[in-house]
Design a protein around this motif. Structure first.
Motif, PDB file in Angstrom:
ATOM      1  N   LEU A 183      11.945 -60.619 100.685  1.00 39.27           N
ATOM      2  CA  LEU A 183      12.761 -61.783 100.331  1.00 39.27           C
ATOM      3  C   LEU A 183      14.155 -61.683 100.951  1.00 39.27           C
ATOM      4  CD1 LEU A 183      11.791 -62.242  96.552  1.00 39.27           C
ATOM      5  CD2 LEU A 183      11.063 -63.643  98.505  1.00 39.27           C
ATOM      6  N   SER A 184      14.710 -60.475 100.981  1.00 39.16           N
ATOM      7  CA  SER A 184      16.033 -60.285 101.575  1.00 39.16           C
ATOM      8  C   SER A 184      16.011 -60.628 103.059  1.00 39.16           C
ATOM      9  CB  SER A 184      16.506 -58.838 101.375  1.00 39.16           C
ATOM     10  OG  SER A 184      16.631 -58.526 100.004  1.00 39.16           O
ATOM     11  N   ILE A 186      13.810 -62.521 104.631  1.00 42.25           N
ATOM     12  CA  ILE A 186      13.549 -63.956 104.814  1.00 42.25           C
ATOM     13  C   ILE A 186      14.873 -64.718 104.758  1.00 42.25           C
ATOM     14  CG2 ILE A 186      12.542 -66.004 103.719  1.00 42.25           C
ATOM     15  CD1 ILE A 186      10.169 -64.254 102.909  1.00 42.25           C
TER      16      ILE A 186
END
Length: 279
Positions: A183-184, A186
């Protein structure tokens, strides 16, 4: 030779970061912790393996075997959480650059590091110590090190509960941080694509070393611990050999590669010792 390179390489990273004032930043502070973890993780098994290679008996006490298991779980979990913290640091630096000095000030960095080490102990060692395993046949372990999945095979009780604990710890220590890292990145990629090409390449270069280390560690660890549960207690040679090869890679090879990856891809580190100064 691998162990020597591991100790010297990681020791070089720690000394370079401590001795260089302009490397006293949160990113290098986390990297210093990563190098210390690699030194301890490699020293957990390699010296005993070297002794076993020269000894015909190859014996280890139950206490020493238990220490290897607990230390391995603790340091492995700490490294996974630390890599997630380093991903968060890169996210703040690239996506929130104006707030970086506020969000990642030293008081917060110290608290984050304490949280990583403490939470790793609570999620890996503490549950394992609350569920001691009764060993029926301590005479032989089919592995070169006391790996948790190899030790589970020695249990004289049903291994179903042990498999559940291993899966739960794997989810907390491996999968959750890995999803956080994804997620980071992305968010990082989405932010970097909005800036011009010159700054874009510089932003990606600051993340390349971390991405490489994450791919090596999580690639092997996820394959190792997210295998079918039947393979945990299987004595088939293909499962045993597979586990040994993976253990060699993430327990011995990766601690050696980490400082090489960061030093070779980081000009600030290589300049400290390899660039000749002119007067």
């Amino acid at each position: 030779m691998i162990y020597l390179v591991t100790i010297v390489g990681n020791g070089f990273m720690v000394c370079a970061i401590i001795a260089t004032p302009h490397l006293h930043t949160p990113m290098y502070f986390f990297l210093c912790n990563l190098s210390l973890i690699d030194i301890f993780y490699s020293s957990r098994t390699v010296p005993k393996v070297l002794v076993d290679l020269l000894s015909p008996s190859r014996r280890i006490s139950l206490t020493a075997c238990g220490i290897q298991v607990y230390v391995g779980l603790f340091l492995g979990g700490t490294e996974c959480l630390l890599l997630a913290l380093m991903a968060y640091d890169r996210y703040v630096a690239i996506c929130r650059p104006l707030y970086y000095l506020i969000i990642m000030k030293w008081s917060i960095c110290y608290k984050l590091i304490v949280f990583v080490w403490l939470s790793s102990f609570i999620t890996t060692v503490f549950p394992s110590m609350l569920m001691p395993m009764r060993v029926c046949n301590p005479n032989q372990i089919n592995h070169f090190v006391c790996e948790v999945l190899a030790v589970v095979k020695l249990s004289c009780d049903s291994t179903h509960q042990s498999e559940i604990v291993v899966f739960f710890l794997t989810f907390i220590v491996l999968l959750f941080p890995f999803l956080f890292i994804l997620l980071s990145y992305i968010a990082i990629i989405s932010s970097v694509l909005k800036i011009h090409s010159a700054a874009r390449s510089k932003a990606f270069s600051t993340c390349s070393s971390h991405i490489t280390v994450v791919a090596l560690l999580y690639g092997t660890a996820l394959v190792m611990y997210f295998r079918p549960s039947s393979s945990y207690t299987s004595n088939q040679e293909k499962y045993v050999s597979f586990g040994k090869y993976i253990s060699v890679f993430y327990g011995i090879i990766i601690p050696m590669l980490n400082p090489l990856i960061y030093s070779l891809k980081n000009k600030e580190v290589t300049k400290k010792f390899f660039v000749r100064k002119t007067v």
